[in-house]
Design a protein around this motif. Structure first.
Motif, PDB file in Angstrom:
ATOM      1  N   PRO A  88      -7.528  -8.716  -2.990  1.00 27.38           N
ATOM      2  CA  PRO A  88      -8.443  -9.851  -3.173  1.00 27.38           C
ATOM      3  C   PRO A  88      -7.685 -11.179  -3.221  1.00 27.38           C
ATOM      4  O   PRO A  88      -6.476 -11.230  -3.449  1.00 27.38           O
ATOM      5  CB  PRO A  88      -9.079  -9.549  -4.540  1.00 27.38           C
ATOM      6  CG  PRO A  88      -8.013  -8.809  -5.287  1.00 27.38           C
ATOM      7  CD  PRO A  88      -7.300  -7.974  -4.256  1.00 27.38           C
ATOM      8  N   HIS A  91      -3.125  -7.224  -6.445  1.00 28.72           N
ATOM      9  CA  HIS A  91      -4.418  -6.543  -6.536  1.00 28.72           C
ATOM     10  C   HIS A  91      -5.422  -7.315  -7.386  1.00 28.72           C
ATOM     11  O   HIS A  91      -6.535  -6.830  -7.616  1.00 28.72           O
ATOM     12  CB  HIS A  91      -4.236  -5.130  -7.109  1.00 28.72           C
ATOM     13  CG  HIS A  91      -3.697  -4.140  -6.116  1.00 28.72           C
ATOM     14  ND1 HIS A  91      -4.479  -3.577  -5.128  1.00 28.72           N
ATOM     15  CD2 HIS A  91      -2.453  -3.622  -5.949  1.00 28.72           C
ATOM     16  CE1 HIS A  91      -3.752  -2.753  -4.397  1.00 28.72           C
ATOM     17  NE2 HIS A  91      -2.507  -2.766  -4.877  1.00 28.72           N
ATOM     18  N   GLU A 124       0.810  -1.219   0.000  1.00 35.32           N
ATOM     19  CA  GLU A 124       0.000   0.000   0.000  1.00 35.32           C
ATOM     20  C   GLU A 124       0.845   1.271   0.000  1.00 35.32           C
ATOM     21  O   GLU A 124       0.302   2.372  -0.054  1.00 35.32           O
ATOM     22  CB  GLU A 124      -0.925   0.007   1.231  1.00 35.32           C
ATOM     23  CG  GLU A 124      -1.826  -1.215   1.360  1.00 35.32           C
ATOM     24  CD  GLU A 124      -2.924  -1.255   0.319  1.00 35.32           C
ATOM     25  OE1 GLU A 124      -3.105  -0.239  -0.394  1.00 35.32           O
ATOM     26  OE2 GLU A 124      -3.621  -2.279   0.221  1.00 35.32           O
ATOM     27  N   GLY A 129      -6.981  -7.178   3.823  1.00 31.02           N
ATOM     28  CA  GLY A 129      -7.503  -5.831   3.599  1.00 31.02           C
ATOM     29  C   GLY A 129      -8.189  -5.712   2.257  1.00 31.02           C
ATOM     30  O   GLY A 129      -9.108  -6.475   1.944  1.00 31.02           O
ATOM     31  N   ARG A 130      -7.712  -4.776   1.428  1.00 28.88           N
ATOM     32  CA  ARG A 130      -8.332  -4.539   0.124  1.00 28.88           C
ATOM     33  C   ARG A 130      -7.786  -5.453  -0.973  1.00 28.88           C
ATOM     34  O   ARG A 130      -8.198  -5.358  -2.125  1.00 28.88           O
ATOM     35  CB  ARG A 130      -8.122  -3.077  -0.288  1.00 28.88           C
ATOM     36  CG  ARG A 130      -8.778  -2.072   0.646  1.00 28.88           C
ATOM     37  CD  ARG A 130      -8.671  -0.646   0.143  1.00 28.88           C
ATOM     38  NE  ARG A 130      -7.279  -0.192   0.069  1.00 28.88           N
ATOM     39  CZ  ARG A 130      -6.629   0.034  -1.057  1.00 28.88           C
ATOM     40  NH1 ARG A 130      -7.217  -0.190  -2.228  1.00 28.88           N
ATOM     41  NH2 ARG A 130      -5.385   0.469  -1.050  1.00 28.88           N
TER      42      ARG A 130
END
Length: 626
Positions: A520, A337, A301, A517-518
């Motif tokens: 996948p 991502h 991130e 978290g974000r």
């Protein structure tokens, strides 16, 4: 002069090699494609003997070889910055063409103990050796230079050994007790000290991936690494903003055994390169910092700013190796991502750049990344073809570490096929391969997790769970990225469900959700986690599973390890009780046939409680393969 050369060719005293007309020869840059003249070895030997027959001939010969050395020293120093630029393809061709001349100049300089010329040639050649995989040869030259600089005045023929001599590590460990007080580049003693320190670092870097360098488990090597780290860290300046000095943070890998301690050191080097280095040096350090951050907790991130600056720098510099590295980092980030098409395009571009440049050691790793990508999309045949391509490239360039990763990919592919025996064979082979090289700490987390999953599938559920618990702990202590830790928790949850431990399994899934978290899950992992959650829902209910997962998204890795310890303690207690019951039970020989028949009949006619049936079914059915 041309007429004289032509006459010598006509008399077969010289041989002329006419240039080939490849893509590199057509590139913009310095003049290239001229005919090359050389002597047959017998003629060369004869001329050498005649050149030293009398005093006048010896004086002429000495002046000629001095001009030869000076010419190629100046040539390689001119070439060096261009080998790191958009002009690198034609200049690489020129250096390759004159490599024997450069070797002769370097050997001659070592033989006559011309330290200044030796250092100038080696510093200018270091990047070329690394880039074009002349790493073993380069390390041998560096070993000879260390031997030369170890003698204050140079007194014997030690430096006259040919590359590939018996003991290139001889002088690696001998560091003066302290750093001289003078200024590097001004004071002779201080300059000599830092020249030797650069040579040590160069030696380490050249052999890092070859499996033939310093033994990093040796306490003496670790002590050298500590000295190198401390000296470079306390003396920032132009030397640590150029190759190889800018790579001094990698000493942390030797000292600590994992890459976690490198990131703050790389931060310092980035700052030094901003002050003292050129765009290429800054790009190299930013690139390494980006790769390190990707593998660290929270790093994925935080890399956007560095990656944006990197892409601007590499476009301006034009070094294809650096461009390939940036594409590789972009592929990693896109993979995490879930943007697989973007990742594939980035990796394929990186392969093309590396092949165009002749940086063949980069190709195996990129092919393995593409294979892993194909595997996560369930393209088994495509993944295995890419592994074969990686293996072939690794064989050609002598790269070791990537082969361990290739065995991991093969093992995962066999799990998807359902061939547990072959999956175990490849998994074990990965551990053997890794023992021959220096794989990054992340490898051991990946390999340990795979070993635990296979152990569980082989029927040893508690053994597999314990391996996953230990891998999770080791990954956490090695500062591994959250995605790796999440994968271990998800695999452990899969086994826990099979053991009838649904609540801790769901809690681990919740922890993995929070760590990701974000980011996948890949289609492959998402399918496995969905199957684990579905089986837990059969026992607990879907609403309870969703609630429990949500409540545990803030669970830390330490708490997850404690949860696994509790689950293992409970499973061990159950196993011990079962063993006691089995010991107290009467022998089968003491049970009459009538009693056995009656027991069997009662089992067939009496209904079991639903919970027992579900638990038995969960313990016997294998989970979906990852």
């Amino acid at each position: 002069m041309l007429e004289l050369l032509g006459a010598l060719v006509d008399k077969s005293l010289l041989i002329v090699d006419h240039p080939s007309h490849g893509a590199a020869a057509d590139s913009s840059g310095p003049p290239s494609g001229e005919p090359r003249y050389r002597m047959l070895e017998t003629i060369h030997e004869y001329v050498g003997n005649r050149a030293t027959e009398d005093r006048t001939a010896r004086a002429d010969h000495k002046a000629a070889v001095a001009r030869h050395t000076a010419h190629f020293r100046d040539f390689i120093r001119t070439a060096e910055p261009r080998l790191r630029s958009a002009e690198q393809l034609p200049w690489l061709l020129l250096v390759e063409t004159d490599l024997d001349n450069i070797r002769a100049a370097l050997h001659r300089s070592l033989t006559i103990e011309d330290e200044d010329t030796v250092i100038a040639l080696i510093r200018a050649l270091a990047w070329f050796w690394w880039l074009r995989n002349y790493r073993d040869e380069g390390a041998a030259w560096v070993g000879r230079a260390l031997a030369l600089l170890a003698r204050p005045h140079g007194t014997d023929a030690e430096a006259d050994r040919i590359p590939g001599g018996n003991h290139p590590l001889d002088q690696f460990l001998h560091i003066p007790a302290r750093v001289p007080d003078g200024e590097d580049g001004v004071d002779p003693e201080a300059t000599r000290y830092w020249q030797r320190m650069d040579l040590r670092l160069m030696f380490f870097v050249l052999l890092a991936e070859q499996g033939t360098g310093p033994d990093m488990s040796d306490p003496a090597i670790r002590d050298v690494a500590i000295r190198m780290r401390d000296d470079y860290a306390s003396h920032p300046g132009p030397r640590s903003a150029s190759f190889p000095g800018l790579l001094w943070p990698f000493t942390a890998f030797v000292i600590e055994g994992f890459a976690g301690g490198m990131l703050p050191l790389m931060d310092q080097t980035v700052a030094t390169c901003r002050t003292h280095g050129d765009d290429w040096a800054l790009g190299i350090t930013l690139m390494y910092r980006t790769h390190l951050a990707i593998d660290m907790p929270g790093g994925i991130e935080t890399v956007d700013d560095d990656l944006a600056e990197l892409r601007e720098l590499t476009t301006r510099v034009g070094d294809r190796w650096l461009l390939a590295q940036v594409e590789g980092a972009r592929g990693e980030i896109a993979t995490h991502h879930g943007r697989f098409a973007e990742a594939r395009a980035a990796y394929e571009k990186a392969v093309r750049l590396a092949q165009e440049l002749g940086a063949h050691t980069e190709v195996p790793f990129l092919c393995t990344r593409l294979a892993d990508l194909a595997l996560h999309e369930r393209d088994l045949e495509g993944a295995l073809k890419l592994v074969v391509r990686s293996e072939e490239a690794a064989e050609r360039c002598g790269t070791q570490d990537v082969r361990a990763f290739n065995q991991i990919v093969r093992s995962e592919a066999e799990l998807l096929r359902g061939d547990l025996a072959r999956a175990r064979t490849y998994c074990d082979a990965a551990w053997v391969r890794a023992g021959r090289g220096t794989p990054p700490p992340q490898f051991w987390v990946v390999a340990g997790g795979l070993d635990g999953r296979i152990t569980g599938l082989e029927g040893d559920l508690v053994g597999g769970l314990r391996k996953l618990r230990n891998t999770l702990r080791e990954g956490f202590e090695a500062n591994s990225m959250e995605l790796l830790l999440a994968h271990q928790a998800e695999s452990a949850a899969e086994i826990l469900v099979r053991c009838g431990q649904e609540r801790p399994a769901v809690r681990l899934l919740g922890a993995a959700d929070g760590w990701r978290g974000r980011l996948p899950r890949s289609p492959l992992v998402a399918g496995d986690v969905g199957a684990t959650a579905a089986r837990a829902s059969e026992a607990l209910g879907q609403d309870a599973v969703e609630k429990l997962r949500t409540e545990n998204t803030a669970m830390t890795p330490e708490q997850a390890i404690c949860l696994l310890d509790e689950a293992l303690t409970a499973l061990d207690a159950t196993a011990a009780a079962d063993a006691t019951d089995a010991t107290d039970a009467p022998d089968a020989a003491d049970v009459t046939e009538a009693t056995a028949a009656q027991a069997e009949a009662e089992t067939d006619t009496q209904a079991k409680p639903d919970t027992q049936a579900e638990t038995a079914d969960r313990g016997s059915a294998p989970p979906p393969a990852r």
